[in-house]
Design a protein around this motif. Structure first.
Motif, PDB file in Angstrom:
ATOM      1  N   GLN A 110      31.191  12.036 -16.679  1.00 25.74           N
ATOM      2  CA  GLN A 110      32.468  11.170 -16.453  1.00 25.74           C
ATOM      3  C   GLN A 110      32.496  10.178 -15.172  1.00 25.74           C
ATOM      4  O   GLN A 110      32.942   9.184 -15.432  1.00 25.74           O
ATOM      5  CB  GLN A 110      33.380  11.961 -16.323  1.00 25.74           C
ATOM      6  CG  GLN A 110      34.848  11.350 -16.350  1.00 25.74           C
ATOM      7  CD  GLN A 110      35.455  10.808 -17.694  1.00 25.74           C
ATOM      8  OE1 GLN A 110      35.097  11.360 -18.669  1.00 25.74           O
ATOM      9  NE2 GLN A 110      36.261   9.706 -17.534  1.00 25.74           N
ATOM     10  N   THR A 111      31.827  10.937 -14.218  1.00 26.98           N
ATOM     11  CA  THR A 111      31.440   9.885 -12.717  1.00 26.98           C
ATOM     12  C   THR A 111      30.728   8.796 -13.493  1.00 26.98           C
ATOM     13  O   THR A 111      30.885   7.500 -12.944  1.00 26.98           O
ATOM     14  CB  THR A 111      31.137  10.754 -11.879  1.00 26.98           C
ATOM     15  OG1 THR A 111      31.851  11.941 -11.665  1.00 26.98           O
ATOM     16  CG2 THR A 111      30.848   9.966 -10.906  1.00 26.98           C
ATOM     17  N   THR A 112      29.727   9.145 -14.060  1.00 26.23           N
ATOM     18  CA  THR A 112      28.670   7.996 -14.394  1.00 26.23           C
ATOM     19  C   THR A 112      29.543   6.845 -15.354  1.00 26.23           C
ATOM     20  O   THR A 112      29.105   5.678 -15.210  1.00 26.23           O
ATOM     21  CB  THR A 112      27.599   8.511 -15.317  1.00 26.23           C
ATOM     22  OG1 THR A 112      27.058   9.559 -14.418  1.00 26.23           O
ATOM     23  CG2 THR A 112      26.451   7.289 -15.552  1.00 26.23           C
ATOM     24  N   GLN A 113      30.116   7.125 -16.206  1.00 29.70           N
ATOM     25  CA  GLN A 113      30.922   6.186 -17.303  1.00 29.70           C
ATOM     26  C   GLN A 113      31.836   5.610 -16.646  1.00 29.70           C
ATOM     27  O   GLN A 113      32.103   4.252 -16.370  1.00 29.70           O
ATOM     28  CB  GLN A 113      31.726   7.025 -18.182  1.00 29.70           C
ATOM     29  CG  GLN A 113      32.828   6.229 -18.941  1.00 29.70           C
ATOM     30  CD  GLN A 113      32.552   4.654 -19.482  1.00 29.70           C
ATOM     31  OE1 GLN A 113      31.078   4.688 -19.558  1.00 29.70           O
ATOM     32  NE2 GLN A 113      33.464   3.929 -19.501  1.00 29.70           N
ATOM     33  N   GLU A 114      32.565   6.336 -15.466  1.00 25.16           N
ATOM     34  CA  GLU A 114      33.652   5.225 -14.299  1.00 25.16           C
ATOM     35  C   GLU A 114      32.618   4.325 -13.610  1.00 25.16           C
ATOM     36  O   GLU A 114      33.012   3.158 -13.482  1.00 25.16           O
ATOM     37  CB  GLU A 114      34.374   6.161 -13.516  1.00 25.16           C
ATOM     38  CG  GLU A 114      35.155   7.113 -14.271  1.00 25.16           C
ATOM     39  CD  GLU A 114      35.661   8.281 -13.479  1.00 25.16           C
ATOM     40  OE1 GLU A 114      35.418   8.427 -12.229  1.00 25.16           O
ATOM     41  OE2 GLU A 114      36.605   8.929 -13.840  1.00 25.16           O
ATOM     42  N   LYS A 115      31.638   4.452 -13.106  1.00 27.38           N
ATOM     43  CA  LYS A 115      30.746   3.557 -12.386  1.00 27.38           C
ATOM     44  C   LYS A 115      30.150   2.593 -13.464  1.00 27.38           C
ATOM     45  O   LYS A 115      30.225   1.392 -13.061  1.00 27.38           O
ATOM     46  CB  LYS A 115      29.471   4.425 -11.812  1.00 27.38           C
ATOM     47  CG  LYS A 115      28.629   3.641 -10.949  1.00 27.38           C
ATOM     48  CD  LYS A 115      29.593   3.174  -9.537  1.00 27.38           C
ATOM     49  CE  LYS A 115      28.464   2.770  -8.538  1.00 27.38           C
ATOM     50  NZ  LYS A 115      29.428   2.266  -7.484  1.00 27.38           N
ATOM     51  N   CYS A 116      29.679   2.984 -14.443  1.00 30.87           N
ATOM     52  CA  CYS A 116      29.479   2.030 -15.530  1.00 30.87           C
ATOM     53  C   CYS A 116      30.298   0.839 -15.773  1.00 30.87           C
ATOM     54  O   CYS A 116      30.054  -0.410 -15.918  1.00 30.87           O
ATOM     55  CB  CYS A 116      28.660   2.613 -16.932  1.00 30.87           C
ATOM     56  SG  CYS A 116      27.220   3.313 -16.746  1.00 30.87           S
ATOM     57  N   ALA A 117      31.566   1.212 -16.029  1.00 33.54           N
ATOM     58  CA  ALA A 117      32.615   0.418 -16.213  1.00 33.54           C
ATOM     59  C   ALA A 117      32.894  -0.502 -15.157  1.00 33.54           C
ATOM     60  O   ALA A 117      33.322  -1.820 -15.434  1.00 33.54           O
ATOM     61  CB  ALA A 117      33.974   1.327 -16.554  1.00 33.54           C
ATOM     62  N   LYS A 118      33.125   0.070 -13.779  1.00 31.30           N
ATOM     63  CA  LYS A 118      33.058  -0.908 -12.748  1.00 31.30           C
ATOM     64  C   LYS A 118      31.902  -1.865 -12.697  1.00 31.30           C
ATOM     65  O   LYS A 118      32.089  -3.144 -12.334  1.00 31.30           O
ATOM     66  CB  LYS A 118      33.164   0.031 -11.295  1.00 31.30           C
ATOM     67  CG  LYS A 118      34.413   0.731 -11.469  1.00 31.30           C
ATOM     68  CD  LYS A 118      34.469   1.813 -10.164  1.00 31.30           C
ATOM     69  CE  LYS A 118      35.724   2.534 -10.024  1.00 31.30           C
ATOM     70  NZ  LYS A 118      35.526   3.487  -8.714  1.00 31.30           N
ATOM     71  N   GLN A 127      25.797   2.033 -21.319  1.00 26.12           N
ATOM     72  CA  GLN A 127      27.110   2.626 -21.320  1.00 26.12           C
ATOM     73  C   GLN A 127      27.259   3.260 -22.732  1.00 26.12           C
ATOM     74  O   GLN A 127      27.823   4.180 -22.925  1.00 26.12           O
ATOM     75  CB  GLN A 127      28.144   1.549 -21.011  1.00 26.12           C
ATOM     76  CG  GLN A 127      29.502   2.151 -21.301  1.00 26.12           C
ATOM     77  CD  GLN A 127      30.537   0.621 -20.984  1.00 26.12           C
ATOM     78  OE1 GLN A 127      30.403  -0.265 -21.778  1.00 26.12           O
ATOM     79  NE2 GLN A 127      31.410   0.875 -20.295  1.00 26.12           N
ATOM     80  N   CYS A 147      23.366   3.103 -11.826  1.00 30.28           N
ATOM     81  CA  CYS A 147      23.913   3.951 -13.009  1.00 30.28           C
ATOM     82  C   CYS A 147      22.714   4.597 -13.994  1.00 30.28           C
ATOM     83  O   CYS A 147      22.741   5.331 -14.402  1.00 30.28           O
ATOM     84  CB  CYS A 147      24.684   2.681 -13.806  1.00 30.28           C
ATOM     85  SG  CYS A 147      26.046   2.167 -13.271  1.00 30.28           S
TER      86      CYS A 147
END
Length: 781
Positions: A495-503, A524, A484
């Motif tokens: 947006q891709t980074t945020q989705e990865k951070c959330a997971k 995040q 991340c």
């Protein structure tokens, strides 16, 4: 009916009609319902190229019936003969389906003709027979058959089936019968045991099934098998079956740790500490307990506990006051007597005490490097010495990869890179890849100083997979944290980074990794700010304690705050947080990570900015120079990743020194290099800082052109929050000097208020922002 509905000749639909009749018994209402269901599922579909309907017969055969059709079919069970009903009751004990080989095995034990009777049920539409399996046409049919038996009878039957399948499971090459047998016995439960000698047999069967599940990296299922195995043990099992009990508890503890089940781990730990016969027998659960403490909020306690255990094993690490640099040099001198080939061909370690001591040493590496970085080199040295003097263990590659990381951090990137590659080669020589997650994680950070950063991203996914294969959730988490962080630095879409951070945060929450989760939430938060959302991370109460006691987490916290303050041009916030960051940076991670380079980069940018705006300018210039020289050095090992950053720091220093020609040249180089090397985030940053430079010189046309380009690149990165901030700055700084005094967005379109160039650029910027705002509010659109 099928041919009429599809408007095809009966000859073409014969195969489909046969399957549908089998499933519906020809009931016209159910035929229609089933065909509609198949159409919705895409199994019956029109083909434009063939101009007719087409279908997949095999998939339709295995398709479950619609609910109402299943209810109708279920009612026909009672009309079957007793032998057929008995056969489907046997099948129902195995769930939705059972292998043909399982049925044949039970047929002999029960002295019943199961296969022929199940074939009758197939003809009646209750079952499907495909891929060497009997499968119920619908869950409701299985439930109806299962409920035809009394609960107590079901319990005894499960136990009988499990014990019947256990002997063949011993010779089954793919272990499928082993898992089926264990599942049947566990469905029966300990109450079904009638012969006391069977308790240990069933517990041992669960032990073997759990080991098989661990081999498949299914630690949830593995824990269930071990837990069931423990439940079958009798009251005096620690006395009567000590070895079996100890192994079940040890492996259950490992799975509980992997699954983040700290309560179960604590209960298992207490049992082994109470009943374990020797200190050595207790070491495995002590190890897992220490690991669990390490990345909850109790890292210092974990390290003290680990040091105490190592001391009892005869490996004293306290009291050594030598510097880290001296220790690394000692280790290099020790290794000078060995070639790479000597190291790769060292014998395997065999002494059990040394092997478990190596496991503790390996785990100490990661914890101590966060809060006791000056002592960590001695742990690395001990791992390497024990490996070469007593043989290689699965932990040995960890020592070499950390050594490479230390050497690289002291400035010898190529020397460190050499030991990283050696550590990866060792993974295939030590007989196990259980340390692969850590070796890949730490090694990739050094690799990122040699190879393009974007190319190194995939290594961390590999490291996560390797760590999870052995249940090493800590290294799995660290690989994903670094991934991340690298996403942000490499300019991956936010947006891709945020989705990865959330997971990643969800993974850490599930595994109770409070320290890592807290660090990830600070990252995040920065991503949220850049995107421009009001969303906030869901901080946990323990995070405040972690922030207060863990210097590494504290460093992350203040760096992220300084980074965001600088990005959004908040002078006071930047100065306050960079001061706090610098106050705690000296006692953090001993290893070299890619974020060290990016921290140095932003410290340099911040320092030169503060130098131009504060009274203690020379102090900040010197700090900025230090960062610039570090980036220049790293650019020698990877021009791809670091060249544009070095150029930008050169530009900012030249700006501070009023060397405007040099500054302009370096700004241009920084923009060009960031573009060539695919760092869209830093291309945007270089354009923005160059715009401030030209604006300071009164070159408004050039400044506005660069602001527009920066805005465009920030948008491509997905930094909509930064786009808005930059837009507001441009509007407020380019309207008043022209004499209009207006800052309203709509008035910016009035050509009479601006010179032609500014009208065009500001109108473009205005339109762009409106589009970007729409996209930010509806990213899918």
């Amino acid at each position: 009916m099928v041919s009429e509905t599809l408007r095809l000749s009966p000859r073409l639909t014969r195969s489909l009609s046969g399957v549908i009749y089998h499933k519906t018994k020809g009931n016209p209402l159910f035929v229609s319902q089933l065909m509609l269901s198949l159409s919705k599922e895409g199994l019956l579909r029109p083909s434009l190229s063939r101009r007719r309907w087409e279908w997949d017969k095999e998939k339709i055969q295995s398709q479950k019936l619609p609910d109402d059709v299943a209810m109708f079919i279920t009612g026909s069970i009672q009309a079957l003969s007793d032998d057929v009903k008995s056969a489907i009751c046997v099948l129902s004990c195995f769930g939705a389906a059972a292998e043909f080989t399982v049925i044949k095995t039970l047929e002999g034990a029960l002295n019943k003709n199961l296969v022929d009777n199940l074939d009758v049920a197939v003809r009646e539409g209750l079952l499907d027979k495909a891929d060497d399996k009997y499968r119920f046409s619908h869950d409701r049919i299985q439930e109806a058959a299962y409920n035809m038996m009394e609960m107590l009878d079901r319990c005894h039957l499960h136990f009988f089936y499990g014990m019947t399948l256990a002997p063949p499971a011993d010779v089954d090459t793919d272990d499928s019968l082993l898992l089926i047998a264990a599942n049947q016995l566990n469905l029966a439960g300990p109450e079904a045991v009638q012969d006391k000698s069977q308790n240990a047999i069933v517990a041992d069967l669960n032990l073997r099934a759990g080991k098989k599940a661990m081999e498949m990296s299914d630690f949830v299922a593995a824990y269930s098998y071990f837990d069931n195995g423990i439940s079958f043990l009798r009251k005096k099992h620690w006395k009567e079956h000590y070895a079996l009990s100890l192994e079940l508890f040890d492996l259950a503890a490992k799975c509980a740790h992997t699954n983040g089940d700290t309560l179960s781990l604590q209960l298992l730990y207490e049992q082994v500490l109470t009943y374990g016969r020797t200190f050595e027998d207790k070491l495995n659960v002590m190890y897992f307990s220490t690991c669990a403490l390490a990345f909850s909020s109790r890292l210092p306690e974990s390290i003290e506990k680990g040091l105490d255990i190592l001391s009892k094993l005869g490996f004293e690490l306290r009291g050594d006051e030598s510097s880290m640099k001296a220790c690394v040099q000692e280790t290099k001198s020790f290794l000078s007597g060995y070639t790479d080939n000597d190291i790769l061909n060292t014998r395997r370690m065999t002494d059990p005490t040394t092997i478990i001591a190596m496991k503790f040493l390996g785990k100490m590496e990661l914890g101590m490097t966060q809060i006791m970085p000056k002592s960590i080199a001695r742990v690395t040295q001990r791992i390497i010495q024990l490996s070469l003097l007593h043989g290689m263990s699965p932990v040995s590659p960890i020592g070499f990869v950390h050594l490479g990381s230390f050497i690289a951090k002291f400035g010898d990137i190529s020397g460190g890179y050499h030991y990283v590659k050696l550590a990866r080669s060792l993974l295939d020589k030590v007989g196990s890849r259980e340390s692969a997650g850590e070796v890949i994680c730490i090694g990739t950070q050094v690799v990122s100083y040699v190879e393009p950063l974007q190319a190194a991203l995939e290594y961390h996914d590999e490291g996560f997979t390797a760590a999870m294969a052995y249940g090493d959730v800590i290294q799995a988490a660290l690989n994903h944290i670094q991934l991340c962080i690298s996403y942000v630095f490499a300019g991956v879409n936010l947006q891709t980074t945020q989705e990865k951070c959330a997971k990643v945060i969800k993974f850490m929450e599930d595994k109770r990794l409070v320290i890592f989760m807290t660090q990830m939430q600070y990252i995040q938060h920065s991503v949220f700010k850049l995107i421009g959302t009001d969303e906030e991370p869901k901080y946990v109460a323990e995070g405040q304690n972690v922030l207060a006691t863990n210097n590494s987490v504290k460093t992350t916290y203040y760096y992220q705050k300084a980074f965001i303050s600088f990005t959004f041009r908040s002078y006071d916030g930047t100065k306050e947080n960079i001061g706090k960051y610098l106050a705690c940076i000296g006692n953090t991670w001993a290893n070299l990570f890619i974020n060290h380079a990016f921290h140095a980069f932003y410290i340099g940018l911040i320092s030169f900015w503060l130098a131009r705006k504060s009274k203690d300018g020379q102090h900040w210039i010197e700090r900025g120079k230090s960062s610039k020289l570090a980036l220049k050095k790293w650019a020698e090992s990877s021009s791809w990743t670091f060249e544009n950053k070095w150029f930008l720091l050169e530009a900012e220093e030249s700006f501070c020194n009023n060397n405007y020609d040099a500054a302009k040249t370096y700004y241009d180089k920084a923009i060009s290099s960031a573009k060539d090397h695919k760092f869209i985030n830093e291309e945007a940053l270089a354009c923005e800082l160059a715009a401030y430079f030209h604006l300071e010189l009164g070159q408004k046309d050039k400044a506005l052109e660069l602001f527009l380009l920066a805005h465009e690149k920030y948008h491509e990165w997905g930094a909509f929050g930064k786009c808005t901030s930059l837009y507001e700055f441009v509007v407020s700084n380019f309207s008043s000097p022209i004499g209009t005094g207006l800052t309203d967005t709509d008035n910016m379109r009035q050509e009479i208020a601006f010179p032609n160039l500014e009208v065009g650029l500001l109108s473009s910027l205005d339109d762009a922002l409106r589009r970007h705002t729409d996209m930010a509010s509806d990213p899918v659109g």
